[in-house]
Design an enzyme around this catalytic site. Sequence first.
Site, PDB file in Angstrom:
ATOM      1  N   CYS A  88      21.724 -41.315 -94.829  1.00 47.05           N
ATOM      2  CA  CYS A  88      22.778 -40.281 -94.863  1.00 47.05           C
ATOM      3  C   CYS A  88      22.284 -39.084 -95.654  1.00 47.05           C
ATOM      4  CB  CYS A  88      24.052 -40.817 -95.511  1.00 47.05           C
ATOM      5  SG  CYS A  88      24.877 -42.098 -94.590  1.00 47.05           S
ATOM      6  N   VAL A  89      22.512 -37.905 -95.114  1.00 46.76           N
ATOM      7  CA  VAL A  89      22.116 -36.684 -95.816  1.00 46.76           C
ATOM      8  C   VAL A  89      23.305 -36.027 -96.468  1.00 46.76           C
ATOM      9  CG1 VAL A  89      20.006 -36.172 -94.596  1.00 46.76           C
ATOM     10  CG2 VAL A  89      22.175 -35.444 -93.636  1.00 46.76           C
TER      11      VAL A  89
END
Length: 103
Positions: free
Chosen positions: A102-103
């Site tokens: 996840c960014v």
Amino acid sequence: MAQKEYAGKMIELDDNGYFKSPDVWSREIAAEMAKENGEELTEKHFEVLEFIRNKVKEGQSLTIRSIEKSGITDIKGFYKLFPGAPLKKATLYAGVSKPSSCV
């Protein structure tokens, strides 16, 4: 490091709002976090959250694909349960660190 009260407990959070210690997690805390976002958790949500917690405890990485392979829900159902950023939101409610994917 920030702290926030959920279900009568002070929880230490990292800079992104994720739990510093997953051991303090409870269903009540998750439900209160979701309620803050205008969401209500069902038993299906908790099945996914428990799956995530177990995978993290086992040291396995999380992906949306691994959620689908769990047999609890398919990808479309996962997006319905946790709209927007499902893996990010689900790990937040599960009281574990944000996945590296996840960014």
